[in-house]
Design a protein around this motif. Structure first.
Motif, PDB file in Angstrom:
ATOM      1  N   LYS A  94       0.838  -1.205   0.000  1.00 52.47           N
ATOM      2  CA  LYS A  94       0.000   0.000   0.000  1.00 52.47           C
ATOM      3  C   LYS A  94       0.872   1.253   0.000  1.00 52.47           C
ATOM      4  CE  LYS A  94      -3.995   1.732   2.570  1.00 52.47           C
ATOM      5  NZ  LYS A  94      -4.867   1.485   3.727  1.00 52.47           N
ATOM      6  N   SER A  95       1.921   1.252   0.778  1.00 53.33           N
ATOM      7  CA  SER A  95       2.833   2.387   0.855  1.00 53.33           C
ATOM      8  C   SER A  95       3.532   2.623  -0.486  1.00 53.33           C
ATOM      9  CB  SER A  95       3.854   2.128   1.962  1.00 53.33           C
ATOM     10  OG  SER A  95       4.712   3.205   2.105  1.00 53.33           O
ATOM     11  N   ILE A  96       3.940   1.564  -1.142  1.00 51.16           N
ATOM     12  CA  ILE A  96       4.609   1.693  -2.443  1.00 51.16           C
ATOM     13  C   ILE A  96       3.620   2.163  -3.506  1.00 51.16           C
ATOM     14  CG2 ILE A  96       5.696   0.369  -4.304  1.00 51.16           C
ATOM     15  CD1 ILE A  96       7.277  -1.103  -2.120  1.00 51.16           C
ATOM     16  N   LYS A  97       2.397   1.668  -3.465  1.00 51.99           N
ATOM     17  CA  LYS A  97       1.370   2.155  -4.398  1.00 51.99           C
ATOM     18  C   LYS A  97       1.160   3.653  -4.195  1.00 51.99           C
ATOM     19  CE  LYS A  97      -1.646  -1.833  -4.282  1.00 51.99           C
ATOM     20  NZ  LYS A  97      -3.061  -2.209  -4.107  1.00 51.99           N
ATOM     21  N   HIS A  98       1.163   4.082  -2.946  1.00 53.27           N
ATOM     22  CA  HIS A  98       0.979   5.497  -2.635  1.00 53.27           C
ATOM     23  C   HIS A  98       2.121   6.335  -3.214  1.00 53.27           C
ATOM     24  CE1 HIS A  98      -0.673   8.910  -0.605  1.00 53.27           C
ATOM     25  NE2 HIS A  98       0.275   8.991   0.306  1.00 53.27           N
ATOM     26  N   ILE A  99       3.331   5.834  -3.124  1.00 52.30           N
ATOM     27  CA  ILE A  99       4.480   6.530  -3.708  1.00 52.30           C
ATOM     28  C   ILE A  99       4.308   6.648  -5.220  1.00 52.30           C
ATOM     29  CG2 ILE A  99       6.950   6.309  -4.236  1.00 52.30           C
ATOM     30  CD1 ILE A  99       7.213   4.997  -1.390  1.00 52.30           C
ATOM     31  N   LEU A 100       4.020   5.529  -5.863  1.00 50.37           N
ATOM     32  CA  LEU A 100       3.938   5.511  -7.320  1.00 50.37           C
ATOM     33  C   LEU A 100       2.741   6.291  -7.862  1.00 50.37           C
ATOM     34  CD1 LEU A 100       4.900   1.781  -7.956  1.00 50.37           C
ATOM     35  CD2 LEU A 100       6.331   3.799  -8.306  1.00 50.37           C
ATOM     36  N   ARG A 101       1.627   6.264  -7.153  1.00 50.70           N
ATOM     37  CA  ARG A 101       0.399   6.864  -7.678  1.00 50.70           C
ATOM     38  C   ARG A 101       0.180   8.313  -7.253  1.00 50.70           C
ATOM     39  NH1 ARG A 101      -3.690   1.711  -6.763  1.00 50.70           N
ATOM     40  NH2 ARG A 101      -2.532   0.311  -8.149  1.00 50.70           N
ATOM     41  N   ASN A 102       0.668   8.685  -6.091  1.00 49.33           N
ATOM     42  CA  ASN A 102       0.273   9.978  -5.534  1.00 49.33           C
ATOM     43  C   ASN A 102       1.417  10.891  -5.111  1.00 49.33           C
ATOM     44  OD1 ASN A 102      -2.528   9.098  -5.565  1.00 49.33           O
ATOM     45  ND2 ASN A 102      -1.970   7.820  -3.827  1.00 49.33           N
ATOM     46  N   ARG A 103       2.554  10.337  -4.788  1.00 43.97           N
ATOM     47  CA  ARG A 103       3.563  11.153  -4.117  1.00 43.97           C
ATOM     48  C   ARG A 103       4.723  11.588  -4.991  1.00 43.97           C
ATOM     49  NH1 ARG A 103       5.687   8.330   0.477  1.00 43.97           N
ATOM     50  NH2 ARG A 103       6.814  10.261   0.745  1.00 43.97           N
ATOM     51  N   VAL A 104       4.949  10.939  -6.113  1.00 43.45           N
ATOM     52  CA  VAL A 104       6.042  11.338  -7.003  1.00 43.45           C
ATOM     53  C   VAL A 104       5.441  12.022  -8.225  1.00 43.45           C
ATOM     54  CG1 VAL A 104       7.935  10.537  -8.450  1.00 43.45           C
ATOM     55  CG2 VAL A 104       7.584   9.515  -6.211  1.00 43.45           C
ATOM     56  N   VAL A 105       5.866  13.266  -8.433  1.00 42.22           N
ATOM     57  CA  VAL A 105       5.376  14.063  -9.555  1.00 42.22           C
ATOM     58  C   VAL A 105       6.579  14.479 -10.392  1.00 42.22           C
ATOM     59  CG1 VAL A 105       4.162  16.180 -10.210  1.00 42.22           C
ATOM     60  CG2 VAL A 105       3.467  14.927  -8.155  1.00 42.22           C
ATOM     61  N   ILE A 106       6.482  14.286 -11.685  1.00 47.60           N
ATOM     62  CA  ILE A 106       7.535  14.732 -12.603  1.00 47.60           C
ATOM     63  C   ILE A 106       7.008  15.964 -13.310  1.00 47.60           C
ATOM     64  CG2 ILE A 106       8.934  14.135 -14.605  1.00 47.60           C
ATOM     65  CD1 ILE A 106       8.574  11.174 -13.718  1.00 47.60           C
ATOM     66  N   LYS A 107       7.763  17.048 -13.196  1.00 48.09           N
ATOM     67  CA  LYS A 107       7.297  18.319 -13.725  1.00 48.09           C
ATOM     68  C   LYS A 107       8.347  18.906 -14.658  1.00 48.09           C
ATOM     69  CE  LYS A 107       5.073  22.510 -12.124  1.00 48.09           C
ATOM     70  NZ  LYS A 107       4.623  23.259 -10.965  1.00 48.09           N
ATOM     71  N   LEU A 108       7.909  19.358 -15.816  1.00 46.00           N
ATOM     72  CA  LEU A 108       8.787  20.022 -16.766  1.00 46.00           C
ATOM     73  C   LEU A 108       8.717  21.521 -16.499  1.00 46.00           C
ATOM     74  CD1 LEU A 108      10.594  19.798 -19.272  1.00 46.00           C
ATOM     75  CD2 LEU A 108       8.535  20.038 -20.660  1.00 46.00           C
ATOM     76  N   ILE A 109       9.870  22.120 -16.163  1.00 49.64           N
ATOM     77  CA  ILE A 109       9.926  23.550 -15.866  1.00 49.64           C
ATOM     78  C   ILE A 109      10.902  24.187 -16.850  1.00 49.64           C
ATOM     79  CG2 ILE A 109      10.462  25.312 -14.140  1.00 49.64           C
ATOM     80  CD1 ILE A 109       9.770  23.237 -11.989  1.00 49.64           C
TER      81      ILE A 109
END
Length: 150
Positions: free
Chosen positions: A69-84
């Motif tokens: 569950k914790s790893i799913k949370h990381i992959l789905r909600n907590r890591v964002v890749i942003k182009l700046i």
């Protein structure tokens, strides 16, 4: 003898109580999970876990419901890749190449692709109280790791 025991108890009890109170003040809040962590793993997520954990994935992740569950949370909600692209929006932060790999056997250099990036490969301090920010070397991509307490 009974009086001495009662007096000793009354003297020691406040010290015990104050020790418990100080521990409660520094306790971490509970991690907040989005509802989407209750959905099954996607094929991509399963592959990302297996890429990092290899033969141990079943034992260390898939058979441990809270860890999964914790790893799913990381992959789905907590890591964002942003182009700046705008220089005024860029911030000084560590480069992704400065972050150690979780598993050194997965150290082959890859060209960064936001669609195939596996954050589990890196020691991005997922369990910090604060968010993390990393720049992908020689690109305008930034990786944002949101705190699990947000």
């Amino acid at each position: 003898m009974k009086k001495i025991l009662i007096i000793m108890t009354l003297i020691v009890m406040p010290f015990c109580m104050s020790g418990q109170q100080s521990k409660q003040k520094n306790a971490l809040p509970l991690a907040k999970f989005n509802a989407n962590v209750n959905l099954p793993l996607t094929a991509k997520e399963r592959a990302q876990i297996i890429e990092v954990y290899g033969d141990s994935a079943e034992k260390l992740v898939f058979n441990m419901p809270h860890r999964l569950k914790s790893i799913k949370h990381i992959l789905r909600n907590r890591v964002v890749i942003k182009l700046i692209s705008d220089d005024k929006d860029k911030k000084a932060c560590p480069k992704l190449s400065e972050v150690s790999l979780f598993n050194e056997s997965n150290s082959e250099a890859k060209v960064f692709n936001p669609d195939t990036f596996n954050p589990l490969r890196y020691d991005l301090n997922f369990y910090s109280r604060e968010a993390g920010l990393f720049q992908v070397d020689n690109t305008n991509y930034y990786i944002i790791v949101k705190s699990q307490y947000q």
